[in-house]
Scaffold this active site. Structure first.
Site: not given
Ligand code: PEP
Ligand code: MG
Length: 761
Positions: A364, A606, A630
């Site tokens: 993140h 996801e 994910d």
């Molecule tokens: C993802 O998992 O693609 C998503 C958009 O959520 P995050 O990256 O915040 O887990």
């Molecule tokens: Mg995600």
């Protein structure tokens, strides 16, 4: 022996530098084995030799000086054969090489065990004994276990730079150094390093030296006074609930902070040259280790108390430091494991680069780096981060290189790259008010992903059609406690208002995994498979309902809210979440008199389980959005946050492409709107693939939007379909990337992405 092993591992895990790690190993292993000598030789990449890094029993002057060539002596033999060597009479062995300066002549028996980490020989641990005897099988097994257990700690300490520091001591001025990490947000950043260490984590305090001893002592005394005050207040608050013996403990702790006790030791260390934080953490960690080794269980348990006390004072030291440190004009944030909360302590407008030792391009922090348009390198595992404070660094977010003490010519090259990037960005600005339509007439909707306050202005400038993913956990990460419902309402209102009447898709809290709130830590063995996203929200309806109420209240009069649910892996989860949303909605309308339009509700796809339930999920919601970040990690079983397996993480892996195809077909079969909000949507090559698969709605960081638009305005849907058809039949991710990169390698397109070169190995 097991108890000794446990003790050694525990002590080593609490050590703060490679020097400490090695000192503990040689001391403890020598004592456990009752040997005459225990030494550790480590491989120095820079001069391809094994260096004697620590020893108990050999002459201390030889430490850091004795260097053995790759195959020299018994140490070289153990390393080359990658197996132990146990000799009764070492001097008779043909490979024996006598090193006079160590003073090893009286020692005859020899046991050498390689220290191996991830298939790489880091060095050799050697035991020597005066008597001529072979070490027993059990003893050998013990040392093999010690080496296997400690190789990770050694590798980690090496990676954080201590080896470089120890080995190069006295070898003149350091030169330009380049460290390799994982490119995570494009661009070139040149600035000065500002270190961020985990709050109140004693072991992660970098070694720093005092520039003004008196000021450091003053800072330390202020922190001590605050901690003592805390202890007194805590004691008074608990007076009625605790026994007199328990109450006496508070007095003991306060006295421990006195000048005659821990306080005095720390002041002595500051006078000897250390900065307050490092002096405090070294002293505390030393005492924690001593307590942990005690035989008496009562005293052993006091280790935890000393540790807590240590963290409390460190917390004050860190808070005071934050207030006093002058920050450079161009900041490069550097840390061992950076998270978005690090941004809370700096003026983000001055941030020009981010480097983290841990994490990977889909962590993140990397996503936040891309959102800010700040060059970011993650997983720079060899970076001596703790020694970088104030250094000028160049961050190459395209290649993943981090350069310290760059030469003038190197600096010039990077300044030129910065200029080229600026020109490209300026060129792309022309597309701002042009719609995204392929040359064969297919329109696409481009949305932005937001989370930080700074995203709003950038997103508005990018002419996005709205927000496809607002990560609500980001404002939560920037605080020191859960925001109240009213506070959340204000935060969400700002977002909704900024984009109205365009839609804003607010995702409910998605914490867990690599997103830990500082005030709600979740300690798990396997956090990405644990308590994450919707699972936490459903287990804590009070938190979930407050968030939903805040979103709904914030949308009053604007009616551009969409609510999206993360990490859905089953139908009952989705049903329960919708039920709670409806409950909050009805309460606001019927009991509290609000006039709000019911928002569209959507679910993220996801998790692999959701891929196979798209129809069931799609029938229950207004829209679905694929979280490829994910989805890729779960489909490929590759932790998105782990630099060790980063080379296995590919959002264009054929397995992911096939899943994306399936999701699109199933969602359209039940007439459910479908979009993509994972990072692949912001990758110009990825966007072509998504176009070819049929997706018409993509959400990405504002900084990627114009590049993606430029690509899609130039590649027809029929060409994208043809490319995807072939890519879907390929057997591996590397082939897909090379194929797409080659197919789109035209001058007007290749400046939008980094052409991929086939790996010939
Ligand atoms: C993802 O998992 O693609 C998503 C958009 O959520 P995050 O990256 O915040 O887990
Ligand atoms: Mg995600």
């Amino acid at each position: 022996m097991l108890a000794s092993l446990r003790n050694i591992v525990q002590e080593v895990n609490g050590a703060r530098s490679l020097g400490q790690v090695l000192a503990i190993i040689v001391k403890e292993v020598r004592s456990a084995m009752q040997a005459g000598v225990c030494s550790v030789y480590l491989f120095d990449e820079s001069d391809q030799r094994y260096v004697l890094m620590a020893s108990e029993g050999l002459r201390s002057e030889s430490i850091g000086k004795v260097r053995l060539a790759m195959r020299e002596g018994l140490v070289g033999l153990v390393a080359a054969r990658e197996e132990p060597l146990n000799l009764e009479n070492a001097d008779k062995h043909p490979n024996f090489a006598y090193v006079e300066e160590t003073g090893e002549s009286p020692f005859h028996s020899f046991l050498g065990v390689p220290i191996i980490h991830h298939r790489k020989v880091l060095g050799v641990l050697v035991l020597q004994q005066e008597t001529q005897r072979k070490f027993g099988d059990e003893e050998e097994a013990f040392v093999v276990t010690v080496c296997a257990q400690l190789s990770g700690a050694i590798a980690h300490a090496e990676a954080t730079g201590a080896l470089r520091q120890l080995a190069s001591a006295g070898r003149g001025k350091s030169r330009e150094a380049m460290f390799r990490g994982i490119p995570s947000s494009p661009g070139v950043g040149i600035g000065r390093a500002v270190l961020v260490s985990d709050t109140a984590d004693l072991a992660s305090v970098p070694e720093r030296f005092a520039t003004d001893t008196n000021a450091e002592i003053e800072i330390f005394r202020t922190a001590l006074e605050s901690a003592k005050e805390d202890m007194r207040n805590l004691g008074e608050g608990l007076e009625s609930k605790l026994s007199s013996e328990e109450m006496a403990l508070f007095e003991v702790y306060i006295r421990m902070l006195d000048d005659r006790s821990l306080g005095g030791e720390v002041i002595a260390a500051i006078i000897a040259g250390q900065a307050a934080q490092s002096a405090w953490s070294s002293v505390i960690l030393k005492h924690v280790r001593t307590f942990r080794k005690m035989d008496d269980p009562y005293l052993r348990e006091r280790a935890a108390d000393v540790n807590d006390l240590g963290k409390r004072v460190l917390g004050y030291l860190q808070r005071n430091e934050k207030k006093t440190l002058p920050l450079p004009r161009r900041i490069i944030l550097v840390g061992e494991d950076l998270s978005a909360s690090a941004l809370a302590d700096i003026p983000v407008s001055r941030l020009v680069g981010i480097v983290s030792v841990k994490g990977s391009s889909n962590s993140h922090m990397a996503i936040v780096g891309r959102a800010l348009g700040v060059p970011t390198v993650m997983g720079a595992v060899d970076l001596p981060w703790a020694e970088m404070e104030g250094h000028e660094l160049i961050i190459d977010g395209f290649s993943g290189d981090v350069i310290s003490r760059a030469s003038r010519s190197m600096r010039r090259v990077y300044l030129q790259r910065q200029r080229e990037e600026k020109l490209l960005a300026k060129d792309l600005e022309k597309l701002r008010d042009i719609p995204c339509v392929t040359p064969d007439g297919f329109p696409l909707s481009l949305f932005v992903n937001t989370g930080l306050r700074q995203d709003i202005a950038k997103a508005l400038k990018s002419s996005a059609e709205g927000v496809g993913l607002y990560r609500t956990e980001i404002p939560f990460l920037m605080r020191s406690s859960f925001p109240t419902e009213d506070e959340q309402t204000a935060i969400y209102r700002e977002q909704l208002q900024a984009f109205a009447p365009k839609p804003v898709t607010m995702r409910t809290l998605d914490i867990g995994g690599d997103k830990d709130l500082p005030y709600f830590p979740i300690e798990e063995e396997n956090p990405f498979l644990g308590w994450r996203g919707i699972r936490i929200s459903l287990d804590h309806p009070e938190i979930f309902l407050a968030q939903i109420r805040a979103m709904l209240r914030a949308s009053e009069g604007l009616n551009n809210l969409r609510i999206m649910l993360p990490m859905i892996s089953s139908v009952p989860e989705l049903d329960r979440a919708i039920e709670l949303i409806d409950r909050a909605y009805n309460e606001l309308l019927q009991e509290e008199g609000y006039s709000i339009q019911r928002p569209e509700i959507g679910a993220m796809i996801e998790v692999p389980a959701a891929v196979y339930q798209v129809k069931e999920l799609g029938r229950r919601v207004d829209f679905l959005s694929v979280g490829t970040n994910d989805l890729t990690q779960y489909l490929l079983a590759v932790d998105r946050n782990n630099p060790r397996v980063a080379n296995l993480y590919h959002a264009l892996h054929p397995a992911v492409l096939r899943a994306l195809k399936e999701i699109y077909e199933q969602a359209t079969a039940v007439n459910c709107k479908i979009s993509i909000c994972g990072e692949v949507a912001g990758d110009p090559l990825g966007a072509v693939v998504l176009l070819g698969l049929g997706y018409e709605s993509l959400s990405m960081s504002a900084n990627s939007l114009l590049k993606v638009k430029s690509m899609l305005n130039q590649v027809s849907k029929s060409e994208a379909r043809r490319l995807v058809k072939r890519a879907l039949r390929m057997s591996d991710a590397g082939s897909v990337s090379v194929f797409l990169s080659d197919a789109l390698n035209r001058p007007e397109l290749s400046k939008l992405y980094r052409p991929v070169i086939a790996d010939k190995s």
